[in-house]
Scaffold this active site. Structure first.
Site, PDB file in Angstrom:
ATOM      1  N   GLU A   1      -4.589   7.886  -2.988  1.00 60.75           N
ATOM      2  CA  GLU A   1      -5.131   6.641  -2.453  1.00 60.75           C
ATOM      3  C   GLU A   1      -5.438   5.653  -3.574  1.00 60.75           C
ATOM      4  O   GLU A   1      -5.373   4.439  -3.369  1.00 60.75           O
ATOM      5  CB  GLU A   1      -6.386   6.955  -1.622  1.00 60.75           C
TER       6      GLU A   1
ATOM      7  N   HIS B   1       0.835  -1.210   0.000  1.00 65.82           N
ATOM      8  CA  HIS B   1       0.000   0.000   0.000  1.00 65.82           C
ATOM      9  C   HIS B   1       0.874   1.266   0.000  1.00 65.82           C
ATOM     10  O   HIS B   1       0.741   2.136  -0.866  1.00 65.82           O
ATOM     11  CB  HIS B   1      -0.910  -0.023   1.224  1.00 65.82           C
ATOM     12  N   GLU B   2       1.773   1.339   0.974  1.00 64.83           N
ATOM     13  CA  GLU B   2       2.622   2.541   1.070  1.00 64.83           C
ATOM     14  C   GLU B   2       3.578   2.631  -0.121  1.00 64.83           C
ATOM     15  O   GLU B   2       3.911   3.728  -0.575  1.00 64.83           O
ATOM     16  CB  GLU B   2       3.398   2.558   2.386  1.00 64.83           C
TER      17      GLU B   2
ATOM     18  N   HIS C   1       1.842   4.502  -2.822  1.00 69.66           N
ATOM     19  CA  HIS C   1       1.951   5.961  -2.615  1.00 69.66           C
ATOM     20  C   HIS C   1       3.332   6.451  -3.049  1.00 69.66           C
ATOM     21  O   HIS C   1       3.478   7.484  -3.701  1.00 69.66           O
ATOM     22  CB  HIS C   1       1.790   6.295  -1.127  1.00 69.66           C
TER      23      HIS C   1
END
Lengths: 499, 499
Positions: A294, A264-265, A268
């Site tokens: 997001e 997830h990170e 980003h």
């Protein structure tokens, strides 16, 4: 040099100064969340406040106003043009709030966050209530300073997702909510039950870290422009264009935290790492909105990381980092277990199907608060009611309910919708991507380069050169459309749960 | 509030602003030396430059001048009085350099450091020579702006060791140098030869780190106000009063690097951690000089860490972190091996006895340079001559000779003497301490609390409230005196080498 050229040079110097403050702030934030010793925090908080004030002063300075006025109608270069626009927007937005009120508000934010922490620990909403009431009042006041066309809440939304309105959300969110609650009901009635117990075991931090690094590398995250550290609440942060850091959290009893959190990170971080160097030292050199950001993290986490093809190509690799586990666990069972749907109280622990329902609860409540349709004192009660309505469970206390998130304590109203928007954007991107490249084959063969290059070409490189809805339109040739997310989730979970 | 009280409050706000910049700079420096990804460096260097310029502007501002003029003769409080004095000194010193020249100099420094790196790699002094010539010229010019009584070099010394003069150094340094060269000659003729081969082995980084942490804790280093990280060139840094970090380096083939390096930096860190909180947010809240700082690090590294009693109480502990080694190595042999005296080319690799001779080489050369007695082009040749004279060895190339240290490349002339001064101070402190507490018993029993408390009571707490020579006088009731260091080294090495 001509007059305009000279002016542009001076303007660039101002931008570089702003960036220097921003960079120092970002580094400090990263340090405070990963490395700082306990006793150093108090003084450091003051430093962040000081640097933020300095940045704010530059953004709203007469010097800035002068450049905006002089350059607005005279620059030709596209980057310069957008830069001036961005500066003007920040200038106007900040200047509309009287300095004294802003100062009071910053102090209120800081105080509220620490009161909220105490209230959450004690599961006592009444401690937090008066602060939240003040925060809501300030936000209403600011929204009026900023102005809006139809709904006061639009003025707040604008901060996080410029262009998106309450009206748009009220069109797509109920559709999404209804589809998901129907799906959840079907799943609850299904006889197929993934068995998460097969995932349990002890996973040494060291191995989880090594796997996290390996996955980040495969995603194309550039470790020469970043690093991975441990933290309590994972985040990614762009300190400068070539220093974009990822953090994650290792739970030695549950690998899912680190694996999906890192991906997830990492999503980003890829966004921030792949912004065009042409935007260097302008305020455009960052993600264009919370929602688009997001969309990148959720795309990687859910559409890739929780995809069956991903585990077909990565299960053996993963097992090599967990050598004493999963020997007898089939890929199918593993895949189903990491995709178990189960209503939970805490948003950040939710599975990918029920996650948007948590957002709906928050969106509906904060919109009503800002519109004066409900009172802060109603929140705990209404929160629990909505949890029962949408997820079928009632939080045992406000700690697992209305007090769980920091956002409102920091005065962030209008932020939550970004999470659900980002998810819908991601599904729309996925749909388009599937038409342009063999996405599933890329995932199944671990060929992430092609995926990342597509994202960079279509999204990353632009930074803030395009507004969120402009990106959606340019990439997908459509408006915001929740159908793709609904269809993705329906298909996936119909398969997993034999619906 | 009265007028003075109001003025003091405004003055304090200015000091807090200065501190905020200093803190942001320090954090950035720490990050650049420990964590930053490679590609992030270029932009971050610019940020450090920007923040330093901002700090410099405040230190030399009209606003600062106003406070100095208004408060200088009117404040009673001792801390406030010294604070104003410190600010005035910084103000005067910086204002004497024309802004344009200072700017040129900063650019020259930065350019020179990168050229020096290249020159060192290529062992080619001629690349670096023109830059060094410019740096020397600037330093002579600045020294003249600052002024001096007897020797132009005094003006530079003042920056690092205020109060110490060339005359003082020329009295004590030759005495120290002669005593040490005599001692080295005797050692070379001794039949006793410690055997450093017994120290060799493979020491996993993880174990070295755990031992480093354990030793720092025993020294009384507060991990709630600091942390330990890995780096290439170890340092300690005070980011704020409650965030003082230590760094060290792990060589898996030679544990001495980390063990003695950590104790050394730990000594620096204890100084910064134990400054009185009364000095908070003043420029007095740091070590008073380079020399006094070095006295703290060398006291812990040499007088404690290389002491026989220390190893009597810590050898078993150390062996528990190196479980496959030293089973058959006696304490005596181990102690002798870690205290082997052997002339070496590189200053930072020198043993504790020959170390000051490396400083003498540098001191004599830089003094002569600044006084115009020699030319930059003479340096390589003179350096090698002095190495032969004092240490009996000739560097194979300038990489192992005149190009080894970064100091001159950064324009730091007058800095090197601090290392030898600090060593002499440490020996003087040790002598006094022995009269006031049973130092050897403290070391032999690992009771470091008493030692640390003595150092805090006599030195640490004062920060910059006392000048270096004032501390020496107050603590030892003597002036600078090299005899204690000579006597300490003579005694220790007579014993080790059976002289």
């Amino acid at each position: 040099m001509g007059n305009t050229a000279l002016l542009e040079k001076d303007f660039h110097n101002l931008l570089k100064e702003q960036n220097a403050y921003r960079e120092a702030i970002m580094l400090t934030v990263w340090d405070m969340r990963t490395k700082i010793p306990k006793k150093g925090v108090e003084q450091r908080s003051w430093v962040v406040g000081f640097l933020s004030e300095k940045l704010h002063q530059l953004e709203t300075s007469e010097r800035m106003k002068h450049f905006i006025d002089m350059l607005k109608d005279s620059v030709d270069d596209e980057v310069m043009k957008k830069t001036v626009e961005e500066c003007e927007e920040t200038y106007e937005r900040n200047r509309k709030i009287p300095a004294e009120e802003y100062k009071e508000y910053v102090m209120l934010q800081s105080k509220s966050e620490s009161i909220w922490q105490e209230a959450r620990e004690k599961a006592d909403f009444s401690l937090f209530q008066p602060y939240l009431e003040d925060l809501v009042e300030y936000n209403k006041k600011f929204a009026n300073y900023w102005g809006y066309d139809e709904n006061i809440y639009d003025a707040l939304l604008h901060e996080y997702e410029p262009g998106v309105t309450t009206k748009m959300l009220d069109k797509v969110f109920p559709e999404l909510r209804n589809s998901l609650t129907t799906l959840v009901e079907k799943i609850n009635q299904s006889k197929t039950k993934p068995d998460p117990a097969i995932l349990s075991g002890h996973f040494p931090k060291k191995n989880q870290e090594a796997f996290s690094v390996e996955i980040l590398k495969r995603m194309g995250y550039d470790f020469a422009s970043g690093r991975l550290d441990e933290t309590i609440h994972p985040f990614a942060i762009g300190i400068n264009m070539n220093d974009v850091r990822v953090t994650t959290r290792y739970d030695e009893e549950d690998f899912r935290m680190a694996v999906f959190g890192t991906i997830h990170e990492g999503g980003h971080a890829l966004y921030e790492q792949n912004i065009s160097q042409k935007l260097r030292s302008t305020p455009l050199a960052t993600g264009t909105s919370m929602g688009i950001h997001e969309s990148q993290s959720l795309f990687w986490e859910n559409f890739i990381g929780r995809n069956k093809s991903f585990w077909e190509s990565h299960y053996d690799l993963f097992k090599s980092y967990a050598p004493n586990h999963f020997g007898h666990v089939s890929l199918d069972n593993f895949y189903q277990a990491v995709n178990e749907v189960k209503a939970s109280f805490i948003r950040i622990e939710a599975d990918e199907l029920t996650y948007p329902l948590h957002i709906m609860v928050r969106y509906e409540l904060e919109k009503a608060l800002i519109n004066g349709d409900i009172h802060v004192s109603d929140l705990p009660h209404l929160w629990n009611e909505k949890m029962v309505d949408y997820l079928g469970i009632e939080p045992p206390s406000d700690r697992e309910g209305v007090l769980q998130d920091i956002h409102w304590a920091g005065g962030d109203f209008g932020y939550f919708p970004s999470y659900a928007l980002g998810y819908m954007y991601a599904a729309q991107f996925q749909h388009t991507m599937e038409n342009e490249l063999n996405l599933n084959e890329c995932i199944a063969t671990g060929n992430f380069d092609q995926i990342r290059q597509w994202l960079t070409a279509n999204i990353h490189q632009y930074g803030k050169m395009k507004k969120p809805l402009e990106i959606i339109k340019d990439v997908t040739n459509e408006q915001l459309n929740p159908d793709y997310l609904v269809s993705y989730l329906s298909k996936k979970y119909t398969d997993i749960y034999n619906l």
